[in-house]
Design an enzyme around this catalytic site. Sequence first.
Site, PDB file in Angstrom:
ATOM      1  N   HIS A   1      -5.108  46.017  16.322  1.00 50.86           N
ATOM      2  CA  HIS A   1      -3.874  46.783  16.140  1.00 50.86           C
ATOM      3  C   HIS A   1      -4.120  48.119  15.425  1.00 50.86           C
ATOM      4  O   HIS A   1      -3.567  49.138  15.792  1.00 50.86           O
ATOM      5  CB  HIS A   1      -2.869  45.930  15.346  1.00 50.86           C
ATOM      6  CG  HIS A   1      -1.443  46.324  15.550  1.00 50.86           C
ATOM      7  ND1 HIS A   1      -0.416  45.401  15.551  1.00 50.86           N
ATOM      8  CD2 HIS A   1      -0.857  47.524  15.735  1.00 50.86           C
ATOM      9  CE1 HIS A   1       0.737  46.039  15.742  1.00 50.86           C
ATOM     10  NE2 HIS A   1       0.499  47.316  15.859  1.00 50.86           N
TER      11      HIS A   1
ATOM     12  N   TYR B   1       4.817  42.059  15.030  1.00 52.61           N
ATOM     13  CA  TYR B   1       6.225  42.340  15.316  1.00 52.61           C
ATOM     14  C   TYR B   1       7.115  41.133  14.990  1.00 52.61           C
ATOM     15  O   TYR B   1       8.333  41.256  14.919  1.00 52.61           O
ATOM     16  CB  TYR B   1       6.430  42.773  16.772  1.00 52.61           C
ATOM     17  CG  TYR B   1       5.640  44.009  17.173  1.00 52.61           C
ATOM     18  CD1 TYR B   1       5.113  44.862  16.201  1.00 52.61           C
ATOM     19  CD2 TYR B   1       5.411  44.326  18.510  1.00 52.61           C
ATOM     20  CE1 TYR B   1       4.376  45.981  16.560  1.00 52.61           C
ATOM     21  CE2 TYR B   1       4.678  45.450  18.874  1.00 52.61           C
ATOM     22  CZ  TYR B   1       4.154  46.263  17.890  1.00 52.61           C
ATOM     23  OH  TYR B   1       3.417  47.371  18.250  1.00 52.61           O
TER      24      TYR B   1
ATOM     25  N   LYS C   1      -1.619  41.933  19.706  1.00 51.86           N
ATOM     26  CA  LYS C   1      -2.543  42.697  18.859  1.00 51.86           C
ATOM     27  C   LYS C   1      -2.909  41.900  17.610  1.00 51.86           C
ATOM     28  O   LYS C   1      -2.074  41.195  17.045  1.00 51.86           O
ATOM     29  CB  LYS C   1      -1.898  44.038  18.453  1.00 51.86           C
ATOM     30  CG  LYS C   1      -1.270  44.785  19.626  1.00 51.86           C
ATOM     31  CD  LYS C   1      -0.756  46.164  19.278  1.00 51.86           C
ATOM     32  CE  LYS C   1       0.041  46.761  20.433  1.00 51.86           C
ATOM     33  NZ  LYS C   1       1.487  46.461  20.391  1.00 51.86           N
TER      34      LYS C   1
ATOM     35  N   ASP D   1       4.598  44.784  25.922  1.00 47.69           N
ATOM     36  CA  ASP D   1       3.677  45.171  24.856  1.00 47.69           C
ATOM     37  C   ASP D   1       4.169  44.632  23.518  1.00 47.69           C
ATOM     38  O   ASP D   1       5.125  45.150  22.942  1.00 47.69           O
ATOM     39  CB  ASP D   1       3.541  46.695  24.773  1.00 47.69           C
ATOM     40  CG  ASP D   1       2.516  47.082  23.715  1.00 47.69           C
ATOM     41  OD1 ASP D   1       1.317  46.955  24.009  1.00 47.69           O
ATOM     42  OD2 ASP D   1       2.910  47.456  22.591  1.00 47.69           O
TER      43      ASP D   1
HETATM   44  N1  LIG Z   1      -0.060  50.137  18.385  1.00 50.18           N
HETATM   45  C1  LIG Z   1       0.775  50.590  17.504  1.00 50.18           C
HETATM   46  O1  LIG Z   1       0.416  50.781  16.335  1.00 50.18           O
HETATM   47  C2  LIG Z   1       2.175  50.907  17.899  1.00 50.18           C
HETATM   48  C3  LIG Z   1       2.977  51.726  17.079  1.00 50.18           C
HETATM   49  C4  LIG Z   1       4.260  52.037  17.510  1.00 50.18           C
HETATM   50  C5  LIG Z   1       4.722  51.549  18.714  1.00 50.18           C
HETATM   51  N2  LIG Z   1       3.929  50.745  19.490  1.00 50.18           N
HETATM   52  C6  LIG Z   1       4.398  50.200  20.784  1.00 50.18           C
HETATM   53  O2  LIG Z   1       5.065  51.215  21.514  1.00 50.18           O
HETATM   54  C7  LIG Z   1       6.403  50.828  21.755  1.00 50.18           C
HETATM   55  C8  LIG Z   1       7.321  52.041  21.803  1.00 50.18           C
HETATM   56  O3  LIG Z   1       7.258  52.811  20.641  1.00 50.18           O
HETATM   57  P1  LIG Z   1       8.470  52.930  19.621  1.00 50.18           P
HETATM   58  O4  LIG Z   1       9.208  51.671  19.591  1.00 50.18           O
HETATM   59  O5  LIG Z   1       7.890  53.446  18.358  1.00 50.18           O
HETATM   60  O6  LIG Z   1       9.376  54.103  20.139  1.00 50.18           O
HETATM   61  P2  LIG Z   1       9.968  54.722  21.494  1.00 50.18           P
HETATM   62  O7  LIG Z   1       9.778  53.827  22.637  1.00 50.18           O
HETATM   63  O8  LIG Z   1       9.455  56.105  21.565  1.00 50.18           O
HETATM   64  O9  LIG Z   1      11.508  54.837  21.090  1.00 50.18           O
HETATM   65  C9  LIG Z   1      12.327  53.732  20.913  1.00 50.18           C
HETATM   66  C10 LIG Z   1      13.713  54.231  20.563  1.00 50.18           C
HETATM   67  O10 LIG Z   1      14.259  54.949  21.660  1.00 50.18           O
HETATM   68  C11 LIG Z   1      15.502  54.405  22.060  1.00 50.18           C
HETATM   69  N3  LIG Z   1      15.555  54.526  23.531  1.00 50.18           N
HETATM   70  C12 LIG Z   1      14.785  53.869  24.431  1.00 50.18           C
HETATM   71  N4  LIG Z   1      15.049  54.269  25.674  1.00 50.18           N
HETATM   72  C13 LIG Z   1      16.014  55.207  25.578  1.00 50.18           C
HETATM   73  C14 LIG Z   1      16.716  55.984  26.534  1.00 50.18           C
HETATM   74  N5  LIG Z   1      16.443  55.868  27.836  1.00 50.18           N
HETATM   75  N6  LIG Z   1      17.658  56.848  26.095  1.00 50.18           N
HETATM   76  C15 LIG Z   1      17.916  56.958  24.773  1.00 50.18           C
HETATM   77  N7  LIG Z   1      17.292  56.260  23.820  1.00 50.18           N
HETATM   78  C16 LIG Z   1      16.336  55.383  24.223  1.00 50.18           C
HETATM   79  C17 LIG Z   1      15.484  52.978  21.566  1.00 50.18           C
HETATM   80  O11 LIG Z   1      16.790  52.527  21.311  1.00 50.18           O
HETATM   81  P3  LIG Z   1      17.349  51.044  21.714  1.00 50.18           P
HETATM   82  O12 LIG Z   1      16.251  50.054  21.587  1.00 50.18           O
HETATM   83  O13 LIG Z   1      18.438  50.851  20.713  1.00 50.18           O
HETATM   84  O14 LIG Z   1      17.868  51.168  23.115  1.00 50.18           O
HETATM   85  C18 LIG Z   1      14.681  53.110  20.277  1.00 50.18           C
HETATM   86  O15 LIG Z   1      15.508  53.558  19.226  1.00 50.18           O
HETATM   87  C19 LIG Z   1       6.688  49.839  20.643  1.00 50.18           C
HETATM   88  O16 LIG Z   1       7.796  49.021  20.912  1.00 50.18           O
HETATM   89  C20 LIG Z   1       5.393  49.077  20.592  1.00 50.18           C
HETATM   90  O17 LIG Z   1       5.310  48.144  21.658  1.00 50.18           O
HETATM   91  C21 LIG Z   1       2.667  50.427  19.086  1.00 50.18           C
END
Ligand SMILES: NC(=O)c1ccc[n+]([C@@H]2O[C@H](COP(=O)([O-])OP(=O)(O)OC[C@H]3O[C@@H](n4cnc5c(N)ncnc54)[C@H](OP(=O)(O)O)[C@@H]3O)[C@@H](O)[C@H]2O)c1
Length: 370
Positions: A184, A126, A151, A121
């Site tokens: 997006h 990004y 996006k 994704d």
């Molecule tokens: N459409 C939109 O507007 C939008 C907005 C936000 C996000 N997104 C998408 O959703 C994805 C995920 O959301 P997000 O990046 O906001 O947050 P998330 O996936 O909820 O959290 C990511 C954080 O969690 C840590 N982490 C991941 N797996 C872990 C585990 N098993 N144990 C402990 N810590 C863990 C990561 O650290 P490390 O990387 O350091 O391991 C990072 O700091 C994004 O990458 C993006 O693709 C889309």
Amino acid sequence: MSLPTYHSISDTNDYYAKGQLAPERPARCRHKKFFRLIAASTLAVTVFYGLQHVSRTGFPHIFRTFCSKSLHGSSTQLPSHYTLPSGDKIPSVALGVWQAGKGEVGAAVQTALKAGYRHIDGAWRYGNEAEVGEGLRLSKVPRSEVWLTSKLWNTFHAPEDIEPSLDESLYHLGTDYLDLYLIHWPVAQHEDGTLNTELTENPYPTWQKLEELVAKGKVRNIGVSNFNVRRLQNLTANPLKIQPAVNQVELSYWNPQPELVKWSKENNILLEAYSPLGSSGRVKDSLNVPEVKEIAAELGMTPAQVLVSWQVQRGNVVLPKSVTPSRIIENLRIARIPEHLFNKLGKAAASHKPERSVDPSERWGLDIFE
Ligand SMILES: NC(=O)c1ccc[n+]([C@@H]2O[C@H](COP(=O)([O-])OP(=O)(O)OC[C@H]3O[C@@H](n4cnc5c(N)ncnc54)[C@H](OP(=O)(O)O)[C@@H]3O)[C@@H](O)[C@H]2O)c1
Ligand SMILES: *[C@@H]1O[C@H](CO)[C@@H](O)[C@H](O)[C@H]1NC(C)=O
């Protein structure tokens, strides 16, 4: 050489079965050494009596027998993909790459593809699509086996700006089509970042251009992100050629949005759960929620696996982001949560005031979620 082991997501799914990937170990098969020994002997016997009898689901079935205690039988399966209106199958777990920095995201993509992920994704915004594309190429996993999402950024909603921006994404990713292209944000901005109110409130011209890009073959499926029900109803009140297949929204313990989940199911729009771990700012809190910890301990899973599994069990695609190899692998190993615990978690999530991790409303000068 590591042995082929049981796939924790699904054994009914031809998507994974067709691929060359080694399925993952289940999250809760505890006696690893014993398991490997049994697996090795089983494999040897299987080979001896003729591999032709091993069906598509043969291996998983065999190995599940030895894990059935900790996996509480065959009811542990969660869907490994969903089928969209186009007929395309979208894998239920993706690697998210927002905030996956330059110099680390390529390796993360390679780790993920090696571990069995088939869904990345990403987004133009990004700023890492070239490295994602390079990771994909270096992984040697064929493009056709990987689901790529990108996006459209806010400043390119004007119909004439869309295709050039898409082309840039395609160029960086090193592909000639996307599996899924999303708007997006329900926010159209001029080049200088000021709000284009008209196009924000009526995204139909943007959507029509996306429909054109599907017809052209540059994009296979189209959808939206961060749309609430009112905005989706406004868009779909137009005579659309293609309905939005997906709405990517924040879905986490802190912002579970049960009404939106229900409405989306009723309206045949697949939700993709972003920030499922609470995003970088709240991941620690998420993993420390008492109910999450309790369920994790009871099932022999990690708290992160409980939260990722929960989203798929709710019927959503889930997009955990990590650049840490062990976590990338961990997050793919999902399993079904028994009904009473699933309900307990849902209740706990819905019993506090919803809180968003991602909301640029103020910065962009409009109430995005209302
Ligand atoms: N459409 C939109 O507007 C939008 C907005 C936000 C996000 N997104 C998408 O959703 C994805 C995920 O959301 P997000 O990046 O906001 O947050 P998330 O996936 O909820 O959290 C990511 C954080 O969690 C840590 N982490 C991941 N797996 C872990 C585990 N098993 N144990 C402990 N810590 C863990 C990561 O650290 P490390 O990387 O350091 O391991 C990072 O700091 C994004 O990458 C993006 O693709 C889309
Ligand atoms: C969507 O909302 C805008 C702004 O209120 C309006 O101009 C437009 O007609 C609406 N679209 C439909 C199809 O109702």
